[in-house]
Write a protein that holds these residues in place. Structure first.
Motif, PDB file in Angstrom:
ATOM      1  N   LYS A  40       0.749  -1.224  -0.135  1.00 56.84           N
ATOM      2  CA  LYS A  40       0.022  -0.075   0.007  1.00 56.84           C
ATOM      3  C   LYS A  40       0.805   1.302   0.017  1.00 56.84           C
ATOM      4  CE  LYS A  40      -3.858   2.247   2.413  1.00 56.84           C
ATOM      5  NZ  LYS A  40      -5.003   1.866   3.374  1.00 56.84           N
ATOM      6  N   ARG A  41       1.800   1.310   1.039  1.00 52.84           N
ATOM      7  CA  ARG A  41       2.820   2.340   0.830  1.00 52.84           C
ATOM      8  C   ARG A  41       3.432   2.676  -0.498  1.00 52.84           C
ATOM      9  NH1 ARG A  41       7.134   3.060   5.918  1.00 52.84           N
ATOM     10  NH2 ARG A  41       7.404   5.208   5.764  1.00 52.84           N
ATOM     11  N   LEU A  42       3.758   1.744  -1.206  1.00 55.40           N
ATOM     12  CA  LEU A  42       4.612   1.875  -2.479  1.00 55.40           C
ATOM     13  C   LEU A  42       3.694   1.801  -3.665  1.00 55.40           C
ATOM     14  CD1 LEU A  42       7.644  -0.543  -1.905  1.00 55.40           C
ATOM     15  CD2 LEU A  42       7.425   1.855  -1.552  1.00 55.40           C
ATOM     16  N   SER A  43       2.399   1.727  -3.476  1.00 48.00           N
ATOM     17  CA  SER A  43       1.466   1.494  -4.363  1.00 48.00           C
ATOM     18  C   SER A  43       1.854   0.533  -5.436  1.00 48.00           C
ATOM     19  CB  SER A  43       0.999   2.896  -5.060  1.00 48.00           C
ATOM     20  OG  SER A  43       0.621   3.747  -4.126  1.00 48.00           O
ATOM     21  N   ILE A  44       1.867  -0.831  -4.932  1.00 45.32           N
ATOM     22  CA  ILE A  44       2.344  -1.624  -6.026  1.00 45.32           C
ATOM     23  C   ILE A  44       1.766  -3.042  -5.566  1.00 45.32           C
ATOM     24  CG2 ILE A  44       4.580  -0.953  -6.678  1.00 45.32           C
ATOM     25  CD1 ILE A  44       5.834  -2.764  -4.714  1.00 45.32           C
ATOM     26  N   SER A  45       1.543  -4.056  -6.523  1.00 45.41           N
ATOM     27  CA  SER A  45       0.932  -5.175  -5.974  1.00 45.41           C
ATOM     28  C   SER A  45       1.792  -6.143  -5.488  1.00 45.41           C
ATOM     29  CB  SER A  45       0.583  -5.907  -7.459  1.00 45.41           C
ATOM     30  OG  SER A  45       1.732  -6.272  -7.942  1.00 45.41           O
ATOM     31  N   ARG A  46       1.328  -7.224  -5.030  1.00 40.11           N
ATOM     32  CA  ARG A  46       2.006  -8.240  -4.170  1.00 40.11           C
ATOM     33  C   ARG A  46       3.342  -8.702  -4.986  1.00 40.11           C
ATOM     34  NH1 ARG A  46       1.381 -11.051   0.550  1.00 40.11           N
ATOM     35  NH2 ARG A  46       2.310 -13.039   0.741  1.00 40.11           N
ATOM     36  N   SER A  47       2.907  -9.230  -6.038  1.00 39.45           N
ATOM     37  CA  SER A  47       3.855  -9.765  -6.832  1.00 39.45           C
ATOM     38  C   SER A  47       4.984  -8.654  -7.423  1.00 39.45           C
ATOM     39  CB  SER A  47       3.161 -10.211  -8.221  1.00 39.45           C
ATOM     40  OG  SER A  47       2.630  -9.390  -9.005  1.00 39.45           O
ATOM     41  N   THR A  48       4.654  -7.462  -7.487  1.00 44.23           N
ATOM     42  CA  THR A  48       5.497  -6.519  -7.796  1.00 44.23           C
ATOM     43  C   THR A  48       6.308  -6.296  -6.703  1.00 44.23           C
ATOM     44  OG1 THR A  48       4.335  -5.400  -9.528  1.00 44.23           O
ATOM     45  CG2 THR A  48       5.940  -4.001  -8.507  1.00 44.23           C
ATOM     46  N   LEU A  49       5.865  -6.319  -5.382  1.00 47.35           N
ATOM     47  CA  LEU A  49       6.777  -6.253  -4.169  1.00 47.35           C
ATOM     48  C   LEU A  49       7.731  -7.389  -4.055  1.00 47.35           C
ATOM     49  CD1 LEU A  49       7.592  -4.933  -1.364  1.00 47.35           C
ATOM     50  CD2 LEU A  49       5.544  -6.586  -0.655  1.00 47.35           C
ATOM     51  N   ARG A  66      10.391  -6.614  -6.902  1.00 43.82           N
ATOM     52  CA  ARG A  66      11.374  -5.851  -6.362  1.00 43.82           C
ATOM     53  C   ARG A  66      12.456  -6.277  -5.152  1.00 43.82           C
ATOM     54  NH1 ARG A  66      10.006  -4.348 -10.310  1.00 43.82           N
ATOM     55  NH2 ARG A  66       8.406  -2.755 -10.756  1.00 43.82           N
ATOM     56  N   ILE A  67      11.887  -7.144  -4.265  1.00 46.04           N
ATOM     57  CA  ILE A  67      12.716  -7.618  -3.328  1.00 46.04           C
ATOM     58  C   ILE A  67      13.855  -8.564  -3.930  1.00 46.04           C
ATOM     59  CG2 ILE A  67      12.703  -9.459  -1.379  1.00 46.04           C
ATOM     60  CD1 ILE A  67      10.244  -7.900  -0.278  1.00 46.04           C
ATOM     61  N   ASP A  68      13.181  -9.499  -5.158  1.00 46.67           N
ATOM     62  CA  ASP A  68      14.284 -10.230  -5.808  1.00 46.67           C
ATOM     63  C   ASP A  68      15.191  -9.445  -6.361  1.00 46.67           C
ATOM     64  OD1 ASP A  68      12.822 -12.615  -4.783  1.00 46.67           O
ATOM     65  OD2 ASP A  68      11.636 -12.885  -6.764  1.00 46.67           O
ATOM     66  N   GLU A  69      14.836  -8.364  -6.830  1.00 47.46           N
ATOM     67  CA  GLU A  69      15.985  -7.524  -7.727  1.00 47.46           C
ATOM     68  C   GLU A  69      17.054  -7.012  -6.549  1.00 47.46           C
ATOM     69  OE1 GLU A  69      14.064  -4.383  -9.633  1.00 47.46           O
ATOM     70  OE2 GLU A  69      12.384  -5.728 -10.464  1.00 47.46           O
ATOM     71  N   LEU A  70      16.503  -6.833  -5.549  1.00 49.51           N
ATOM     72  CA  LEU A  70      17.643  -6.313  -4.303  1.00 49.51           C
ATOM     73  C   LEU A  70      18.310  -7.623  -4.209  1.00 49.51           C
ATOM     74  CD1 LEU A  70      15.396  -3.978  -2.210  1.00 49.51           C
ATOM     75  CD2 LEU A  70      17.433  -3.159  -3.970  1.00 49.51           C
ATOM     76  N   LYS A 117      20.550 -10.794   1.177  1.00 46.68           N
ATOM     77  CA  LYS A 117      19.623 -11.831   1.750  1.00 46.68           C
ATOM     78  C   LYS A 117      18.422 -11.272   2.505  1.00 46.68           C
ATOM     79  CE  LYS A 117      23.104 -15.368   1.593  1.00 46.68           C
ATOM     80  NZ  LYS A 117      23.862 -16.252   2.525  1.00 46.68           N
ATOM     81  N   ILE A 118      17.356 -11.033   1.861  1.00 43.23           N
ATOM     82  CA  ILE A 118      16.295 -10.211   2.700  1.00 43.23           C
ATOM     83  C   ILE A 118      15.452 -11.150   3.039  1.00 43.23           C
ATOM     84  CG2 ILE A 118      14.450  -8.443   2.261  1.00 43.23           C
ATOM     85  CD1 ILE A 118      16.137  -7.135  -0.131  1.00 43.23           C
ATOM     86  N   LYS A 119      14.917 -10.947   4.314  1.00 41.07           N
ATOM     87  CA  LYS A 119      13.851 -12.034   4.843  1.00 41.07           C
ATOM     88  C   LYS A 119      12.924 -11.163   5.533  1.00 41.07           C
ATOM     89  CE  LYS A 119      16.606 -15.866   4.876  1.00 41.07           C
ATOM     90  NZ  LYS A 119      16.178 -17.148   4.773  1.00 41.07           N
ATOM     91  N   PHE A 120      11.635 -11.724   5.867  1.00 43.00           N
ATOM     92  CA  PHE A 120      10.825 -11.252   6.580  1.00 43.00           C
ATOM     93  C   PHE A 120      10.597 -11.583   8.199  1.00 43.00           C
ATOM     94  CE2 PHE A 120       6.409 -10.446   8.140  1.00 43.00           C
ATOM     95  CZ  PHE A 120       6.169  -9.096   7.943  1.00 43.00           C
ATOM     96  N   CYS A 121      10.373 -10.979   9.200  1.00 45.42           N
ATOM     97  CA  CYS A 121      10.436 -11.334  10.794  1.00 45.42           C
ATOM     98  C   CYS A 121       9.017 -10.979  10.863  1.00 45.42           C
ATOM     99  CB  CYS A 121      11.209 -10.594  11.331  1.00 45.42           C
ATOM    100  SG  CYS A 121      11.070 -11.045  13.139  1.00 45.42           S
ATOM    101  N   THR A 141       7.405 -11.794  13.861  1.00 45.16           N
ATOM    102  CA  THR A 141       7.529 -11.071  15.136  1.00 45.16           C
ATOM    103  C   THR A 141       7.465  -9.569  14.926  1.00 45.16           C
ATOM    104  OG1 THR A 141       8.437 -13.022  16.236  1.00 45.16           O
ATOM    105  CG2 THR A 141       8.557 -11.013  17.631  1.00 45.16           C
ATOM    106  N   ARG A 142       8.545  -9.001  14.316  1.00 44.36           N
ATOM    107  CA  ARG A 142       8.762  -7.374  14.321  1.00 44.36           C
ATOM    108  C   ARG A 142       7.969  -6.972  13.135  1.00 44.36           C
ATOM    109  NH1 ARG A 142      14.897  -7.269  13.692  1.00 44.36           N
ATOM    110  NH2 ARG A 142      14.287  -8.750  12.170  1.00 44.36           N
ATOM    111  N   ASN A 143       7.343  -7.835  12.317  1.00 47.31           N
ATOM    112  CA  ASN A 143       6.536  -7.222  10.851  1.00 47.31           C
ATOM    113  C   ASN A 143       7.479  -6.230  10.213  1.00 47.31           C
ATOM    114  OD1 ASN A 143       3.969  -8.708  11.293  1.00 47.31           O
ATOM    115  ND2 ASN A 143       3.272  -7.300  12.826  1.00 47.31           N
ATOM    116  N   THR A 144       8.570  -6.996   9.684  1.00 49.35           N
ATOM    117  CA  THR A 144       9.297  -6.097   8.833  1.00 49.35           C
ATOM    118  C   THR A 144      10.378  -7.008   8.032  1.00 49.35           C
ATOM    119  OG1 THR A 144      10.992  -4.299   8.617  1.00 49.35           O
ATOM    120  CG2 THR A 144      11.337  -5.847  10.529  1.00 49.35           C
ATOM    121  N   PHE A 145      10.334  -6.480   6.821  1.00 49.76           N
ATOM    122  CA  PHE A 145      11.572  -7.198   6.112  1.00 49.76           C
ATOM    123  C   PHE A 145      13.232  -6.707   6.464  1.00 49.76           C
ATOM    124  CE2 PHE A 145       8.025  -7.302   3.235  1.00 49.76           C
ATOM    125  CZ  PHE A 145       8.275  -8.704   2.483  1.00 49.76           C
ATOM    126  N   TYR A 146      14.021  -7.486   6.529  1.00 43.40           N
ATOM    127  CA  TYR A 146      15.406  -7.107   7.095  1.00 43.40           C
ATOM    128  C   TYR A 146      16.421  -7.754   6.238  1.00 43.40           C
ATOM    129  CZ  TYR A 146      15.616 -11.602   9.206  1.00 43.40           C
ATOM    130  OH  TYR A 146      15.294 -12.996   9.603  1.00 43.40           O
TER     131      TYR A 146
END
Length: 90
Positions: free
Chosen positions: A30-39, A42-46, A52-56, A58-63
């Motif tokens: 929602k913040r980036l105004s993009i779809s789930r697949s696009t998100l 973008r993470i795959d591009e990074l 190595k980007i993961k999602f937590c 517990t903290r509700n964040t990618f890191y």
């Protein structure tokens, strides 16, 4: 301008991941105004740059799950000469 929007989203995404302040995937989409697949594209591009980007849940964040981080610089400049109304007089 499409590429500029993609770069802008990558800059924002990278900054939020580095700060570990992305929120849930849904909030980030929602913040980036993009779809789930696009998100996730973008993470795959990074990740393609060696991060190595993961999602937590517990903290509700990618890191970043590695020492590798990306520093993206994005700047748009006009190379056109500034228009001067006095120069238009003939």
């Amino acid at each position: 301008m499409i590429q500029a929007k993609i770069l802008e989203n990558l800059v924002i995404l990278e900054k939020l991941i580095r700060q570990e302040h992305t929120g849930t995937p849904k909030q980030l989409m929602k913040r980036l105004s993009i779809s789930r697949s696009t998100l996730y594209r973008r993470i795959d591009e990074l990740n393609s740059y060696g991060t190595k980007i993961k999602f937590c849940r517990t903290r509700n964040t990618f890191y970043y799950n590695s020492d590798e981080v990306i520093d993206i610089l994005f700047n748009i400049k006009s190379t056109a000469e500034p228009t001067n109304p006095e120069n238009k007089k003939t």
